[in-house]
Design a protein around this motif. Structure first.
Motif, short mmCIF file in Angstrom:
data_model
loop_
_atom_site.label_atom_id
_atom_site.label_comp_id
_atom_site.label_asym_id
_atom_site.label_seq_id
_atom_site.Cartn_x
_atom_site.Cartn_y
_atom_site.Cartn_z
N ASN A 87 0.24 -1.53 -0.09
CA ASN A 87 0.11 -0.09 -0.08
C ASN A 87 0.63 0.87 -0.19
N HIS A 88 1.32 1.21 0.70
CA HIS A 88 2.99 2.47 0.67
C HIS A 88 4.03 2.46 -0.62
N LEU A 89 4.17 1.18 -0.63
CA LEU A 89 5.52 1.64 -1.73
C LEU A 89 4.93 1.60 -3.21
N LEU A 90 4.17 1.63 -3.16
CA LEU A 90 2.68 2.10 -4.40
C LEU A 90 2.14 3.38 -4.55
N ASN A 91 1.92 4.08 -3.26
CA ASN A 91 1.22 5.17 -3.33
C ASN A 91 0.34 5.27 -3.26
N GLN A 92 -0.91 3.83 -3.56
CA GLN A 92 -2.25 3.76 -3.97
C GLN A 92 -3.15 3.35 -2.69
N ASP A 93 -3.96 3.50 -2.82
CA ASP A 93 -5.34 2.46 -2.02
C ASP A 93 -5.09 1.32 -2.31
N ILE A 94 -4.77 0.53 -1.91
CA ILE A 94 -5.23 -1.15 -1.92
C ILE A 94 -5.00 -1.35 -0.74
N PHE A 95 -5.87 -3.33 -1.34
CA PHE A 95 -5.79 -4.24 -0.12
C PHE A 95 -5.23 -5.45 -1.07
N VAL A 96 -4.46 -6.25 0.06
CA VAL A 96 -4.17 -7.26 -0.66
C VAL A 96 -4.25 -8.82 0.03
N SER A 97 -4.50 -9.86 -0.17
CA SER A 97 -4.88 -10.63 0.27
C SER A 97 -4.76 -11.97 -0.15
N VAL A 98 -3.41 -13.03 -0.31
CA VAL A 98 -2.77 -14.23 -0.09
C VAL A 98 -3.65 -14.88 0.77
N MET A 99 -4.18 -16.10 -0.73
CA MET A 99 -4.41 -17.39 -0.01
C MET A 99 -4.55 -18.09 -0.41
N ASP A 100 -4.45 -19.58 -0.07
CA ASP A 100 -4.43 -21.02 -0.21
C ASP A 100 -5.91 -21.57 -0.62
N THR A 101 -6.05 -23.32 -0.83
CA THR A 101 -7.40 -23.21 -1.52
C THR A 101 -8.15 -23.36 -0.42
N GLU A 102 -7.74 -22.74 1.10
CA GLU A 102 -9.68 -23.18 2.24
C GLU A 102 -8.88 -21.74 2.24
N LYS A 103 -8.16 -21.05 2.43
CA LYS A 103 -8.40 -19.96 3.89
C LYS A 103 -7.87 -18.89 3.31
N ILE A 104 -7.75 -17.00 4.25
CA ILE A 104 -7.08 -16.37 3.88
C ILE A 104 -5.69 -16.43 4.53
N ILE A 105 -4.47 -16.00 4.11
CA ILE A 105 -3.42 -16.54 4.49
C ILE A 105 -2.86 -15.02 5.72
N ILE A 106 -3.08 -13.92 4.94
CA ILE A 106 -2.78 -12.80 5.39
C ILE A 106 -3.53 -11.48 4.25
N HIS A 107 -4.71 -10.68 4.84
CA HIS A 107 -4.79 -9.74 4.36
C HIS A 107 -5.05 -8.65 4.87
N GLN A 108 -3.76 -7.54 3.42
CA GLN A 108 -3.70 -6.42 4.04
C GLN A 108 -4.99 -5.44 3.90
N PRO A 109 -5.24 -4.90 4.35
CA PRO A 109 -6.62 -3.81 4.35
C PRO A 109 -6.53 -2.81 4.08
N ALA A 110 -7.57 -1.56 2.88
CA ALA A 110 -6.92 -1.04 2.72
C ALA A 110 -7.00 0.24 3.65
N LYS A 111 -6.84 2.13 3.21
CA LYS A 111 -6.90 3.06 4.08
C LYS A 111 -8.62 3.65 4.48
N THR A 112 -8.95 2.99 2.85
CA THR A 112 -10.28 4.64 3.24
C THR A 112 -11.36 3.29 3.19
N PHE A 113 -11.13 1.90 2.57
CA PHE A 113 -12.35 1.26 3.15
C PHE A 113 -11.65 -0.08 3.56
#
Length: 278
Positions: free
Chosen positions: A22-48
């Protein structure tokens, strides 16, 4: 395929870098990494927020689930009615060496500014359509007014010619009146010579001279009226010609404005198409 993400190590790398994207791209984004069953990590956006967290089970309606199931990149655009802010999510499946989907990386960003820009462009485009329609109407009216001015000028020219003919008739009447007056004078002289027997002829001679004077006076008045009418026609003709010239110039100007408006509208349409491709 060469552009596929392959390997569990890549997923682990994204898991480590997700909090910084989010900081490196200087954009309001969220990132989710998941396997076939669950979310491993979810980094939310700043505004939503999607309302998801680490460890949540993956739902079948999720864009990441569909990307893994179909083994291809999936894109999802969500309107502002869901979270209050419109956003777009792109899901990229991760494969193992046997081409099996073992996880997914989802990146999403707010498209509020893009949607708002599209709305503004749409409003501008609609406004230009209305302006273009109005300009065309003005141009058409100007052309019509120019045509009326030309027709009026032609009619006034014909009227002026008729006035000239009337003036010739008045001149002829005045000439006849002069001759009638001369005849009346001669008749009066002859009646005086005839004495008592020419008395009745004297009355006729006097009446002829009187009518002659009235005809001459009326002819002068009519000639003066016709002269004033001619002057008025000349003035009106000049104004009609000036109106026609102004109308033609206005029509030409409005057509130039209409062309410029259409060109600007085309540029807005092109910009809108470009935004859709982003």
């Amino acid at each position: 395929m060469s552009n596929r993400i392959i390997g569990l190590d890549v997923m682990e790398a994204f898991t480590k870098i997700a909090p910084y994207l989010n900081h490196l791209l200087n954009q309001d984004i969220f990132v989710s990494v998941m396997d076939t069953e669950k979310i491993i990590i979810h980094q939310p956006a700043k505004t939503f927020s999607l309302g998801t967290k680490n460890g949540d089970k993956i739902g079948e309606g999720w864009v990441g689930y569909k990307a893994m199931k179909e083994k291809k990149t999936k894109s999802l655009v969500v309107g502002k009615e869901v979270l209050g802010i419109p956003y777009q999510a792109i899901a990229e499946p991760v494969f193992d060496e046997n081409d099996r989907a073992i996880g997914c990386i989802v990146v999403g960003a707010s498209i509020e500014d893009t949607v708002r820009l599209q709305e503004i462009i749409g409003q501008f485009s609609q406004a230009f359509d209305q302006v273009g329609t109005g300009i065309q109407e003005i141009s058409s009216s100007s052309q019509h007014l120019a045509e009326i001015g030309e027709r009026l000028s032609t009619e006034f020219h014909h009227t002026k010619e008729d006035v000239k003919k009337s003036d010739e008739i008045i001149h002829m009447i005045q000439k006849i009146a002069d001759q009638s007056k001369l005849l009346g004078l001669n008749a009066a002289i002859e009646a005086a010579r005839a004495g008592e027997s020419g008395r009745g002829f004297t009355v006729v001679a006097e009446e002829m001279r009187r009518l002659s004077e009235q005809s001459k006076t009326s002819g002068k008045e009519v000639k003066e009226i016709l002269s004033n009418i001619t002057i008025a026609i000349d003035n009106i003709t000049d104004q009609a010609m000036e109106t026609s010239a102004i109308s033609e110039e206005q029509s030409s100007s409005t057509q130039e404005i209409a062309a410029a408006t259409q060109e600007l509208k085309a540029q807005l349409d092109e910009l809108n198409s470009f935004i859709h491709k982003l």
